[in-house]
Design a protein around this motif. Structure first.
Motif, PDB file in Angstrom:
ATOM      1  N   VAL A 562       0.727  -1.208  -0.116  1.00 17.91           N
ATOM      2  CA  VAL A 562      -0.145  -0.034   0.034  1.00 17.91           C
ATOM      3  C   VAL A 562       0.981   1.105   0.140  1.00 17.91           C
ATOM      4  CG1 VAL A 562      -1.856   1.432   0.940  1.00 17.91           C
ATOM      5  CG2 VAL A 562      -1.680  -1.151   1.364  1.00 17.91           C
ATOM      6  N   ASP A 566      -2.451   6.034   1.156  1.00 21.21           N
ATOM      7  CA  ASP A 566      -3.214   5.108   0.533  1.00 21.21           C
ATOM      8  C   ASP A 566      -3.519   5.807  -0.945  1.00 21.21           C
ATOM      9  OD1 ASP A 566      -3.364   3.640   2.881  1.00 21.21           O
ATOM     10  OD2 ASP A 566      -5.343   4.621   3.523  1.00 21.21           O
ATOM     11  N   SER A 587      -7.634   7.723  -1.648  1.00 20.76           N
ATOM     12  CA  SER A 587      -7.581   6.829  -0.460  1.00 20.76           C
ATOM     13  C   SER A 587      -8.757   6.100  -0.193  1.00 20.76           C
ATOM     14  CB  SER A 587      -7.099   7.773   0.886  1.00 20.76           C
ATOM     15  OG  SER A 587      -8.094   8.695   1.026  1.00 20.76           O
ATOM     16  N   THR A 590      -8.629   3.107  -2.516  1.00 23.62           N
ATOM     17  CA  THR A 590      -7.679   2.129  -2.151  1.00 23.62           C
ATOM     18  C   THR A 590      -8.037   1.238  -0.971  1.00 23.62           C
ATOM     19  OG1 THR A 590      -5.606   3.393  -2.910  1.00 23.62           O
ATOM     20  CG2 THR A 590      -5.328   1.808  -1.286  1.00 23.62           C
ATOM     21  N   HIS A 591      -8.613   2.115  -0.072  1.00 25.52           N
ATOM     22  CA  HIS A 591      -9.007   1.223   1.215  1.00 25.52           C
ATOM     23  C   HIS A 591     -10.176   0.273   0.916  1.00 25.52           C
ATOM     24  CE1 HIS A 591     -10.131   0.761   5.504  1.00 25.52           C
ATOM     25  NE2 HIS A 591     -11.170   0.986   5.272  1.00 25.52           N
ATOM     26  N   TYR A 644       2.475  -2.001   4.527  1.00 25.22           N
ATOM     27  CA  TYR A 644       2.121  -0.620   4.701  1.00 25.22           C
ATOM     28  C   TYR A 644       3.319   0.143   4.991  1.00 25.22           C
ATOM     29  CZ  TYR A 644      -2.570  -2.441   5.303  1.00 25.22           C
ATOM     30  OH  TYR A 644      -3.804  -3.030   4.989  1.00 25.22           O
TER      31      TYR A 644
END
Length: 835
Positions: A562, A566, A587, A590-591, A644
């Motif tokens: 990731v 994000d 973001s 992506t989330h 992450y």
């Protein structure tokens, strides 16, 4: 058919026919008067030394069904002095020394003294073979002593018999096992008859393999044989044109409806007439070629039967006889209208298949029975296993989606041909019980306005509700019981092409991640040997679209990285071909994808990987239990790693920014407030809309500065299999400005709504920019990477045209920038709205 060497009635009939022919003209008798030609008469002809030939008779033919051939019967039946040893149902191409050639379905018979070749006449009745034995016509009959040479022109698949000092040559095509059995039996019969044959330098003996032959042929054409395991081989007639052209070429009525099968009799007769028309008008007749299926390619071998290699078969002289073409299997698809309702057992149902190869219409007529269905089974399996960008067909719902469903249902109810390769229609209510999920997928099917889009993707973007699910299962899905769980639009990057963004429709199912790509993606570096040298056919007016699709199976997924804030994510498979970055620039998108992916991966049952015996430093550093976050790395229960951004990555970026600011001493006080993926708009006043273009940029806001970077979004972190670092650094600075030099911000731009224009005072001799080349107003040189627009003289202005796709990121940038500007300048940031 049950007509083999063990069928006593059939053997008796063959023996009688051969005996009658020999009685009329025994091997040493005088020449019999020629009463007709091989093309238009069926009279018996005799040239010399017992060589008999019968004309073709009716100028139509049928590719008759064959059966398993039994070995020679131990107690062969003798009728009138003829002992039948072996029977082979086949397809023959007879070439005369003068250049004439004819083709016919045949029955080859080995006796104790002669070889007899019977012609199978065309069948008027569909699927009825009962009359064949009585209708057989003796086309060729010669003693073993007249057989000067025999062997395989191509190992296992094409047997060659040379008769009477090469005056005549017979090419026999049948299935591999029966052909090799016939060859072995022929060797035995020749040996028993005392016929001495010399070793051939142009033909293969029975020990040669088809695989070795193809390897050798690829060497002549300088093609790498990697992954060249032959999965299937099929003798086929190929007509390179669309259905309308085929109808014209074969003189079929143009009024034939696409939804009805072509007349079986008309198609068979027209094709046959075309074959013999080409034979009469040209020295090169329309002959069958061979299709080879391998894991990655479809190979086509054309044979010039009129030219035999003059030199050894191991020399490149073979290129005069064999023409090899290679087409990526990913670009070969079944024609979407190739499922008309055909009568069971008809010629079209059993032999004719329409394909799309590289956007070209190709009609394939399989020579041997059941080969069409065998081809479809192997083709379907190889396409599913193919890990490459594939061509897919998207049906247009011009009438209604119900017509598409009925079309597939009709195909399913047809003969067993669809059982092995056509997915059955699924009951959507059982797969998608949630109305919320259907509504959510519809809402997600909103393509961002800034993404370039082809006509095929434009069609997909217009689908709603059940139409999206129907499209997924009919055109995209490769597994019967998979369910579409998430749908989004994004730009994507591939590891091998890190500088090329491609628009993609990303579909997450319970089995795989599908990337439906823009038409700009094509198969590159494919050595196709100039086979498809014509321009691509125009399919826009057809009832379907052609598009490209990349498939990453969830079982092949190894890790997900990731990006910062994000803004993007990278998914990694087992090789460089399976690394894809989705540049969502948002973001929320992506989330949402990561959450759905984790949920889908939880459905997979994957055995845990064994712990290494000798643990290294990194494995000792932390306990990597699945489902727990450790050092910004989450190992999912499916063994997929979700990685992450950690503090080290943020620190590296801060160091890079501080280095560009020449203030490493103040590194501790440097704060990165915002990281956002944006576009810099290249804008020319004269043709504002025509010449506007978007250049991907990474915008970074610190407590005192704004930076624009070019960033490599896919090469970092380095994959485990990477042998060398990427050619470019992850970040390359293109421009940077102090916040205190910002004069005002303009919002609004008609080409890209709510684009931002940052207007800076062009301050001379600022340390931040001393290592960058600037295009100052009035200078003759330019720096395209900066794309800064300068106004005034002396203290001019520099403008950044920035488009940020995410409204949330745009608002956050304005808010943070206004706060920092107020802290540094003591007043509110001037924000102006423009048209």
């Amino acid at each position: 058919m049950s007509y083999t060497a063990t069928n006593q009635d059939f053997i008796q009939h063959l023996s009688t026919l051969i005996a009658q022919a020999l009685q009329r003209s025994p091997p040493s008798s005088t020449e019999i008067e020629n009463k007709g030609s091989p093309v238009n008469d069926s009279s018996v002809t005799d040239n010399e030394d017992g060589y008999f030939e019968m004309g073709l008779g009716d100028r139509t033919f049928e590719f008759s069904a064959t059966s398993d051939i039994a070995p020679p019967a131990p107690d062969s039946t003798r009728a009138e002095g003829i002992d039948i040893v072996k029977v082979l149902w086949s397809f023959c191409i007879q070439v005369h020394k003068g250049g004439g050639a004819r083709q016919f379905a045949s029955c080859l018979v080995l006796t104790d003294s002669v070889v007899a070749v019977f012609e199978i006449p065309r069948q008027d009745s569909k699927g009825n073979c009962q009359h064949i034995p009585a209708a057989l016509k003796l086309a060729l009959c010669f003693p073993y002593t007249d057989l000067t040479e025999f062997g395989f022109l191509m190992p296992e698949i094409c047997l060659t018999l040379k008769v009477r000092n090469n005056d005549n040559c017979l090419f026999v095509v049948s299935d591999s096992q029966n052909l090799q059995d016939f060859y072995s039996c022929l060797q035995t019969c020749c040996s028993q008859s005392g016929t001495s044959l010399f070793s051939s330098s142009t033909l293969y003996c029975g020990k040669a393999s088809l695989q070795e032959f193809v390897y050798q042929l690829m060497g002549f054409y300088h093609i790498s044989p990697d992954g060249m395991e032959i999965k299937g081989c099929f003798p086929t007639y190929l007509v390179y044109s669309n259905k309308t052209d085929v109808q014209k070429a074969l003189r079929l009525p143009e009024s034939v409806d696409d939804n009805r099968a072509w007349s079986d009799h008309a198609l068979c007769s027209a094709l046959y007439s075309t074959l013999y028309k080409s034979a009469e008008q040209s020295h090169y007749a329309f002959h069958p070629c061979w299709i080879f299926l391998t894991p990655q390619h479809l190979h086509i071998v054309k044979v010039d039967f009129n030219v035999m290699p003059a030199k050894c078969r191991d020399s490149e002289d073979a290129r005069n006889v064999f023409k090899l073409s290679r087409i990526p299997l990913a670009s070969v698809v079944l024609h979407p209208t190739n499922h008309p309702i055909q009568q069971k057992g008809s010629f079209s149902d059993g032999h004719v298949l329409e394909l799309l190869i590289g956007h070209k219409f190709v009609t394939a007529v399989f020579v041997l029975p059941h080969e069409k269905f065998h081809f479809l089974r192997i083709y379907s399996l190889l396409r599913t296993l193919l890990q490459d960008v594939k061509t897919i067909v998207i049906l247009k719902a011009s009438n209604s989606l119900e017509s598409v469903k009925n079309h597939l249902l009709d195909s399913k109810n047809r003969r067993g041909q669809t059982a092995g390769f056509c997915k059955p229609c699924l009951t959507l209510s059982s797969l998608y019980p949630s109305e919320f999920l259907m509504q959510k997928i519809t809402e997600d099917n909103q393509i961002p306005a800034y993404l370039p889009i082809s006509s095929s993707l434009q069609y997909v973007a217009g689908l709603k509700g059940n139409a999206i699910v129907e499209f997924f299962h009919n055109s995209v899905a490769e597994v019967e019981n998979e369910e579409l769980r998430h749908f989004m639009w994004s730009s994507v990057l591939f590891y091998k092409t890190p500088d090329t963004e491609v628009t993609a429709c990303v579909m997450l199912s319970t089995k795989a991640i599908y990337f439906l790509l823009d038409d700009s993606v094509t198969h590159t570096n494919e050595h196709q040997l100039d086979f498809w040298n014509q321009e691509n056919s125009d399919c826009e007016n057809s009832s379907f679209h052609l598009s490209c699709c990349f498939v990453l199976k969830l079982n092949d997924l190894q890790s997900v990285n990731v990006g910062l804030f994000d803004q993007y994510f990278r998914i990694t498979g087992h090789s460089a071909d399976h690394i894809v970055t989705c540049l969502t620039r948002d973001s929320y998108s992506t989330h949402a994808f990561i959450q759905h992916l984790m949920a889908v991966l939880s459905l997979l049952a994957r055995t845990p990987s064994p712990e290494p015996v000798d643990k290294d430093f990194y494995s000792e550093f932390g306990n990597k239990n699945t489902g727990k976050m450790e050092n910004y790395e989450l190992i999912h229960s499916s063994r997929v790693k979700f990685i992450y951004p950690n503090e080290e990555e943020i620190g590296d970026l801060a160091f890079l920014v501080a280095e560009k600011m020449y203030s490493l001493a103040n590194l501790q006080s440097l704060n990165i407030l915002l990281y956002v993926l944006a576009f810099q708009v290249n804008h020319t006043e004269e043709t504002a809309q025509a010449n506007s273009s978007l250049q991907p940029k990474t915008l970074i806001l610190t407590s005192s500065d704004l930076f624009l970077f070019n960033e490599d979004y896919i090469s970092y972190p380095l994959p485990e299999f990477a042998k060398e670092p990427p050619k470019k650094d992850k970040y390359q600075l293109t421009d940077g400005r102090r916040i205190r030099d910002l004069d005002r911000v303009l919002m609004g731009y008609q080409t890209y709504p709510q684009a931002l224009t940052f207007v800076f005072d062009d301050v001379q001799n600022q340390d931040l920019m001393q290592n960058l080349t600037l295009d100052h107003f009035g200078d003759t040189f330019s720096a395209p990477k900066l794309n800064a627009k300068h106004k005034g003289s002396g203290n001019g202005e520099i403008q950044w045209y920035i488009f940020i796709p995410s409204a949330e990121s745009r608002e956050k940038l304005i808010s943070l920038l206004a706060r920092q500007w107020e802290i540094l300048c003591g007043r509110e940031l001037p924000l102006e709205l423009t048209g």
